[in-house]
Design an enzyme around this catalytic site. Structure first.
Site, PDB file in Angstrom:
ATOM      1  N   SER A 184      41.271  91.673  10.962  1.00 21.05           N
ATOM      2  CA  SER A 184      41.110  90.225  11.012  1.00 21.05           C
ATOM      3  C   SER A 184      40.532  89.726  12.325  1.00 21.05           C
ATOM      4  O   SER A 184      39.843  88.714  12.347  1.00 21.05           O
ATOM      5  CB  SER A 184      42.452  89.541  10.736  1.00 21.05           C
ATOM      6  OG  SER A 184      43.438  89.993  11.631  1.00 21.05           O
ATOM      7  N   HIS A 212      40.678  89.744   4.288  1.00 22.96           N
ATOM      8  CA  HIS A 212      39.317  89.312   4.633  1.00 22.96           C
ATOM      9  C   HIS A 212      38.246  90.064   3.845  1.00 22.96           C
ATOM     10  O   HIS A 212      37.062  89.951   4.151  1.00 22.96           O
ATOM     11  CB  HIS A 212      39.066  89.511   6.132  1.00 22.96           C
ATOM     12  CG  HIS A 212      39.954  88.658   6.972  1.00 22.96           C
ATOM     13  ND1 HIS A 212      39.662  87.361   7.294  1.00 22.96           N
ATOM     14  CD2 HIS A 212      41.166  88.917   7.532  1.00 22.96           C
ATOM     15  CE1 HIS A 212      40.640  86.853   8.028  1.00 22.96           C
ATOM     16  NE2 HIS A 212      41.564  87.783   8.186  1.00 22.96           N
ATOM     17  N   LYS A 242      41.870  82.932   2.168  1.00 18.91           N
ATOM     18  CA  LYS A 242      40.629  82.996   2.930  1.00 18.91           C
ATOM     19  C   LYS A 242      39.439  82.725   1.999  1.00 18.91           C
ATOM     20  O   LYS A 242      39.211  81.596   1.647  1.00 18.91           O
ATOM     21  CB  LYS A 242      40.557  84.305   3.696  1.00 18.91           C
ATOM     22  CG  LYS A 242      41.408  84.176   4.966  1.00 18.91           C
ATOM     23  CD  LYS A 242      42.445  85.192   5.189  1.00 18.91           C
ATOM     24  CE  LYS A 242      43.356  84.767   6.328  1.00 18.91           C
ATOM     25  NZ  LYS A 242      44.322  85.788   6.673  1.00 18.91           N
TER      26      LYS A 242
HETATM   27  C1  LIG Z   1      45.586  85.901   7.207  1.00 18.17           C
HETATM   28  C2  LIG Z   1      46.099  87.258   7.013  1.00 18.17           C
HETATM   29  C3  LIG Z   1      47.332  87.474   6.391  1.00 18.17           C
HETATM   30  C4  LIG Z   1      48.259  86.348   6.051  1.00 18.17           C
HETATM   31  O1  LIG Z   1      47.847  85.712   4.891  1.00 18.17           O
HETATM   32  P1  LIG Z   1      48.336  84.215   4.615  1.00 18.17           P
HETATM   33  O2  LIG Z   1      48.045  84.023   3.173  1.00 18.17           O
HETATM   34  O3  LIG Z   1      47.539  83.348   5.510  1.00 18.17           O
HETATM   35  O4  LIG Z   1      49.796  84.180   4.918  1.00 18.17           O
HETATM   36  C5  LIG Z   1      47.709  88.768   6.126  1.00 18.17           C
HETATM   37  N1  LIG Z   1      46.943  89.800   6.500  1.00 18.17           N
HETATM   38  C6  LIG Z   1      45.758  89.639   7.122  1.00 18.17           C
HETATM   39  C7  LIG Z   1      44.953  90.826   7.493  1.00 18.17           C
HETATM   40  C8  LIG Z   1      45.314  88.361   7.408  1.00 18.17           C
HETATM   41  O5  LIG Z   1      44.167  88.187   8.053  1.00 18.17           O
END
Ligand SMILES: *Cc1c(COP(=O)(O)O)cnc(C)c1O
Length: 390
Positions: A184, A212, A242
Site C-alpha cells: 500500500s 490495492h 479503494k
Molecule cells: C486500506 C487497506 C486495508 C484496510 O481496508 P479498509 O477497508 O480501509 O479497512 C487493508 N489492507 C491494505 C493493504 C490496505 O491498503
C-alpha cells in the site's frame, strides 16, 4: 485525580509526537469531483486518493446506492447472523467469488475488520505465521489477535522466507503466510507465484491482501492473476474501499473456509452488517469494471506517464512513492505541492519505517494527462533537483 493523569498522559504523548513531526491531524477535505479536493476554500487536484477508478462518483454507482437505501433502509440493523443479512450480500459474494475464481466469498465490515477476523479464525497459539515486514497494519493486528508465533520476513525476500520456513515450520501446527498483493505504501507487487510455490513446498496457507489490486490489476481480478492466469492463492482477501469506490472487506476461498468464517469470525459475528447502499454500490462498481477492462487498466497507465516523466522505474500499480527520508522534509514537500494546487499527503512513520517518510502519489482514471505532466515537472524541479543539491 484520575482524570488529570489521563489528560496529562494524552498531552505528553501529543507533545512528543509534535516534537518529532509525527503528530497527525484531520483536515476537512471536501470532495469536489472525481479527482478534486476542497481544502480551506481552495480546490486541489488530489493525487492521494485510493478511489482509483473514481467509482465513488460514478452516476450509476450513486444511483444504485440511492435505490438500495430507498428499498432496504439506511442501516442493516443487526449482525448478519441476526437480521442484518439483506439479500444484496449474497449477490455481491457470488459476484466476487466469480471474479476471483474462488468457490465462495464472505463480506466483512471493512478490510481492517476482515484481517482482524480471518487470521485468528485460521490459526492460534500452536500455529505459525510468516509475514512480510511491509504488510498492512491490519494483517499485523490479526496476527497479534491470533496468538500464533510469528516470523517477519524481509520485504519480498523469498530467500529469507524460505530460511525461516526451513528453520521453524516443523515447530508448529498449521502455518499461514501473510502478505499484501500490492504494497500500500510502496506500490510494488508481492512475488505471488514464488510465494505460492513456497507455501506448497512447506505446507503453509497463503493469504494475499489485495486491497490495492482488485479493480486495477489483472483486468480487475487483482494481483493473483498474472497474464490472465490464476495463481494458486487459497485465501484472497481484499477491500471494497479503494478501486471499488465504497467500503467493506472480503475473503474469497473454498467453501469450508468461508463457511467457517460465517460461523466463527468474530468481526462478522459481533459487528453489524454493512449498509445496503454500500453493497449495492459495490455490485454496480463491479459491473462497470467487468464491462471495461481498459478502463480498469487506466490508473496504471497514468502512473507510468508520471514515472516516465521523472525517469523512475515503471510503476507496478497505481501507487508511486517518492521516499524523502525525514518527516519534516516530506511535510515541506507536501506543503509546496499544495501551494501549487496539488494534494499529495506526506506519509510518515509508523505508517512507513523510520527514515522512509515519503510522498505517496496515487493515480486515477480521471486524472488529466496535462495535470500529471505539470505535477511531474514540479516534483522534478522543485523537489528532486533541490534535494539532490543538498
Ligand atoms: C486500506 C487497506 C486495508 C484496510 O481496508 P479498509 O477497508 O480501509 O479497512 C487493508 N489492507 C491494505 C493493504 C490496505 O491498503
Amino acid at each position: 485525580m484520575a482524570r488529570e493523569t489521563l489528560n496529562s498522559f494524552a498531552q505528553q504523548k501529543l507533545d512528543d509526537l509534535e516534537a518529532k513531526s509525527l503528530r497527525r491531524r484531520f483536515v476537512d477535505t471536501d470532495r469536489l469531483g472525481p479527482a478534486l479536493a476542497g481544502r480551506d476554500g481552495k480546490t486541489l487536484i488530489s493525487f492521494c486518493c485510493n478511489d482509483y477508478l473514481n467509482l465513488s462518483y460514478h452516476p450509476e454507482v450513486i444511483q444504485a446506492a440511492q435505490d438500495a437505501t430507498a428499498r432496504y433502509g439506511v442501516g442493516s440493523g443487526a449482525s448478519r447472523l441476526v437480521t442484518g443479512n439483506h439479500p444484496l450480500f449474497r449477490q455481491l459474494e457470488q459476484r466476487l467469488a466469480k471474479l476471483k475464481q474462488a468457490e465462495d466469498c464472505i463480506i466483512f465490515g471493512s478490510g481492517y475488520l476482515a484481517n482482524s477476523g480471518i487470521v485468528p479464525t485460521l490459526v492460534g497459539p500452536k500455529d505459525l505465521i510468516f509475514i512480510d515486514e511491509l504488510a498492512h497494519a491490519c494483517l499485523f493486528s490479526g496476527t497479534q489477535l491470533s496468538g500464533a508465533r510469528h516470523f517477519v520476513f524481509h520485504h519480498n525476500d523469498m530467500g529469507h522466507l524460505e530460511d525461516l520456513l526451513k528453520t521453524h515450520r516443523e515447530t508448529g501446527g498449521h502455518a499461514l503466510i501473510l502478505t499484501d498483493g500490492v504494497f500500500s505504501m510502496d506500490g510494488d507487487l508481492a512475488p505471488v507465484e514464488a510465494l505460492a510455490a513456497l507455501a506448497k513446498a512447506y505446507d503453509a496457507w497463503l493469504m494475499t491482501d489485495d486491497a490495492h489490486g482488485i479493480g486495477v490489476l489483472g483486468e480487475g481480478r487483482g494481483s493473483s492473476f498474472v497474464k490472465g492466469r490464476k495463481i494458486d492463492v487459497p485465501l484472497q482477501m481484499g477491500t471494497l474501499s479503494k478501486a471499488i469506490g465504497g467500503y467493506g472487506g472480503y475473503l474469497c476461498a473454498d467453501q469450508p473456509v468461508i463457511d467457517l468464517m460465517r460461523t466463527r469470525a468474530r468481526t462478522v459475528i459481533y459487528s453489524t452488517g454493512l449498509p445496503p447502499a454500500v453493497i449495492a454500490a459495490a455490485l454496480k462498481a463491479l459491473d462497470v469494471i467487468e464491462a471495461n477492462p481498459e478502463f480498469a487498466a487506466s490508473p496504471l497507465k497514468k502512473a507510468n506517464r508520471f514515472t516516465q516523466a521523472l525517469g523512475l522505474a515503471n510503476a507496478q500499480s497505481p501507487i508511486v512513492p517518492i521516499v524523502m527520508g525525514d518527516a519534516d522534509v516530506t511535510l515541506a514537500a507536501s506543503a509546496l505541492l499544495e501551494r501549487e494546487g496539488f494534494l499529495v499527503t506526506a506519509i510518515r512513520p509508523p505508517t512507513v519505517p523510520t527514515g522512509t517518510a515519503r510522498l505517496r502519489f496515487t493515480f486515477t482514471a480521471e486524472h488529466r494527462d496535462e495535470d500529471i505532466d505539470r505535477l511531474a515537472t514540479l516534483v522534478k524541479e522543485k523537489i528532486l533537483i533541490k534535494r539532490a543539491a543538498e
